[in-house]
Design a protein around this motif. Structure first.
Motif, PDB file in Angstrom:
ATOM      1  N   HIS A 130      29.939  39.820  41.775  1.00 15.98           N
ATOM      2  CA  HIS A 130      31.165  40.138  42.497  1.00 15.98           C
ATOM      3  C   HIS A 130      31.270  41.663  42.586  1.00 15.98           C
ATOM      4  O   HIS A 130      30.817  42.373  41.676  1.00 15.98           O
ATOM      5  N   PRO A 131      31.859  42.199  43.663  1.00 14.90           N
ATOM      6  CA  PRO A 131      31.991  43.657  43.771  1.00 14.90           C
ATOM      7  C   PRO A 131      32.609  44.306  42.537  1.00 14.90           C
ATOM      8  O   PRO A 131      32.195  45.406  42.140  1.00 14.90           O
ATOM      9  N   LEU A 132      33.573  43.650  41.906  1.00 15.60           N
ATOM     10  CA  LEU A 132      34.164  44.228  40.690  1.00 15.60           C
ATOM     11  C   LEU A 132      33.125  44.336  39.570  1.00 15.60           C
ATOM     12  O   LEU A 132      33.085  45.327  38.839  1.00 15.60           O
ATOM     13  N   GLN A 133      32.313  43.304  39.434  1.00 22.08           N
ATOM     14  CA  GLN A 133      31.284  43.351  38.388  1.00 22.08           C
ATOM     15  C   GLN A 133      30.280  44.467  38.676  1.00 22.08           C
ATOM     16  O   GLN A 133      29.863  45.198  37.777  1.00 22.08           O
ATOM     17  N   ARG A 134      29.929  44.608  39.951  1.00 21.92           N
ATOM     18  CA  ARG A 134      28.919  45.611  40.302  1.00 21.92           C
ATOM     19  C   ARG A 134      29.462  47.030  40.115  1.00 21.92           C
ATOM     20  O   ARG A 134      28.778  47.903  39.578  1.00 21.92           O
ATOM     21  N   THR A 135      30.711  47.259  40.531  1.00 27.42           N
ATOM     22  CA  THR A 135      31.236  48.623  40.397  1.00 27.42           C
ATOM     23  C   THR A 135      31.512  48.971  38.931  1.00 27.42           C
ATOM     24  O   THR A 135      31.408  50.135  38.552  1.00 27.42           O
ATOM     25  N   PHE A 136      31.856  47.983  38.112  1.00 21.11           N
ATOM     26  CA  PHE A 136      32.010  48.277  36.677  1.00 21.11           C
ATOM     27  C   PHE A 136      30.689  48.797  36.113  1.00 21.11           C
ATOM     28  O   PHE A 136      30.669  49.708  35.286  1.00 21.11           O
ATOM     29  N   GLY A 140      29.910  53.082  35.254  1.00 16.45           N
ATOM     30  CA  GLY A 140      29.876  53.278  33.799  1.00 16.45           C
ATOM     31  C   GLY A 140      31.150  52.823  33.118  1.00 16.45           C
ATOM     32  O   GLY A 140      31.583  53.410  32.120  1.00 16.45           O
ATOM     33  N   ALA A 141      31.760  51.748  33.641  1.00 14.04           N
ATOM     34  CA  ALA A 141      33.025  51.261  33.092  1.00 14.04           C
ATOM     35  C   ALA A 141      32.816  50.224  31.995  1.00 14.04           C
ATOM     36  O   ALA A 141      33.767  49.559  31.579  1.00 14.04           O
ATOM     37  N   VAL A 142      31.582  50.070  31.554  1.00 11.66           N
ATOM     38  CA  VAL A 142      31.262  49.099  30.503  1.00 11.66           C
ATOM     39  C   VAL A 142      30.473  49.801  29.407  1.00 11.66           C
ATOM     40  O   VAL A 142      29.486  50.480  29.696  1.00 11.66           O
ATOM     41  N   MET A 151      39.365  42.851  31.671  1.00  9.34           N
ATOM     42  CA  MET A 151      39.641  43.924  32.637  1.00  9.34           C
ATOM     43  C   MET A 151      39.352  43.449  34.059  1.00  9.34           C
ATOM     44  O   MET A 151      40.143  43.668  34.987  1.00  9.34           O
ATOM     45  N   VAL A 152      38.193  42.833  34.210  1.00  8.03           N
ATOM     46  CA  VAL A 152      37.765  42.400  35.540  1.00  8.03           C
ATOM     47  C   VAL A 152      38.723  41.336  36.098  1.00  8.03           C
ATOM     48  O   VAL A 152      39.078  41.365  37.285  1.00  8.03           O
ATOM     49  N   MET A 153      39.172  40.425  35.254  1.00  2.00           N
ATOM     50  CA  MET A 153      40.061  39.377  35.759  1.00  2.00           C
ATOM     51  C   MET A 153      41.447  39.932  36.094  1.00  2.00           C
ATOM     52  O   MET A 153      42.078  39.507  37.066  1.00  2.00           O
ATOM     53  N   SER A 154      41.929  40.899  35.312  1.00  4.19           N
ATOM     54  CA  SER A 154      43.199  41.544  35.673  1.00  4.19           C
ATOM     55  C   SER A 154      43.057  42.261  37.009  1.00  4.19           C
ATOM     56  O   SER A 154      43.953  42.222  37.858  1.00  4.19           O
ATOM     57  N   VAL A 191      37.584  49.891  39.838  1.00  8.64           N
ATOM     58  CA  VAL A 191      38.453  48.946  40.564  1.00  8.64           C
ATOM     59  C   VAL A 191      38.733  49.468  41.971  1.00  8.64           C
ATOM     60  O   VAL A 191      38.679  48.710  42.957  1.00  8.64           O
ATOM     61  N   LEU A 192      39.012  50.760  42.084  1.00  9.05           N
ATOM     62  CA  LEU A 192      39.270  51.331  43.413  1.00  9.05           C
ATOM     63  C   LEU A 192      38.029  51.229  44.296  1.00  9.05           C
ATOM     64  O   LEU A 192      38.120  50.931  45.497  1.00  9.05           O
ATOM     65  N   ALA A 193      36.855  51.444  43.698  1.00  8.14           N
ATOM     66  CA  ALA A 193      35.612  51.339  44.471  1.00  8.14           C
ATOM     67  C   ALA A 193      35.367  49.894  44.910  1.00  8.14           C
ATOM     68  O   ALA A 193      34.904  49.640  46.031  1.00  8.14           O
ATOM     69  N   ALA A 194      35.688  48.947  44.040  1.00  9.02           N
ATOM     70  CA  ALA A 194      35.521  47.535  44.413  1.00  9.02           C
ATOM     71  C   ALA A 194      36.449  47.173  45.565  1.00  9.02           C
ATOM     72  O   ALA A 194      36.067  46.427  46.473  1.00  9.02           O
TER      73      ALA A 194
END
Ligand code: FES
Ligand code: FES
Length: 200
Positions: A130-136, A140-142, A151-154, A191-194
């Motif tokens: 998912h885009p959120l998973q990829r942008t995290f 470097g959000a992980v 975080m991703v589900m919120s 999140v903004l990038a996703a």
């Protein structure tokens, strides 16, 4: 203290997040589950049916069971994590009927008839992240990753409703999620990038 599994009272926290309801003793609950059929110790056991990541599920749950334990133990969906177990860290966040909830506080029998989304359901049909998973990952959000499913589900609950959030709206949506090792800046940027990615 026991968690109440009925629809008697529900406390809704800021930002629409569901924090659960409770009574000091089960005998004080004003609205026992109407479909309770048998008991486990002092608790009634109820048969519930709900949808998890698009798949229908029917199972027996004790009224004191929380949704997190049902997901982790009964359904073997290990994405949502138990951090504090008290509604304070957000590691257990899943989405129920479009709302981000702390599943450690969410009574399992309250999920009856509802639509539940967990991080396991985010992978696209193509098998891509998912885009959120990829942008995290990209931002470097992980680091240890313990907070990441929550975080991703919120973030997903936010983007599902508000596909074009600003930085402040992202911060508010993630206010219930604690990360002990990654800077929050990278998480907000991810999140903004996703959100941008999902507009394409
Ligand atoms: S484990 Fe649910 S909020 Fe911390
Ligand atoms: S990445 Fe370790 S707690 Fe957030």
């Amino acid at each position: 203290m026991h968690w109440c599994g009925t629809r008697g009272e529900v406390a809704v926290g800021t930002g629409g997040r569901w924090y659960g309801c409770w009574f000091l003793a089960s005998s004080s609950c004003p609205a026992p589950c109407p479909r309770s059929t048998h008991t486990k110790g002092e608790w009634q056991v109820k048969t519930i049916t709900f949808t998890v990541n698009g798949n229908p599920v029917t199972l027996d749950v004790s009224e004191d069971a929380n949704l997190l334990s049902v997901l982790n133990d009964d359904l073997e969906l290990a994405g949502a994590k138990e951090g504090c177990g008290a509604g304070e860290c957000g590691a257990c966040t899943v989405i129920v009927d479009g709302v981000a909830v702390t599943s450690c506080l969410y009574p399992a029998c309250e999920a009856d008839g509802r639509v539940v989304e967990t991080v396991e359901g985010l992978v696209l049909e193509s098998g891509s992240l998912h885009p959120l998973q990829r942008t995290f990952v990209d931002y470097g959000a992980v680091q240890c990753g313990f907070c990441t499913p929550g975080m991703v589900m919120s973030a997903k609950a936010l983007l599902d409703k508000y596909p074009n959030p600003n930085e402040q709206e992202v911060k508010v949506a993630l206010a219930g999620n604690i990360c002990r090792c990654t800077g929050y800046t990278q998480i907000v940027e991810a999140v903004l990038a996703a959100a941008e990615e999902m507009k394409k």
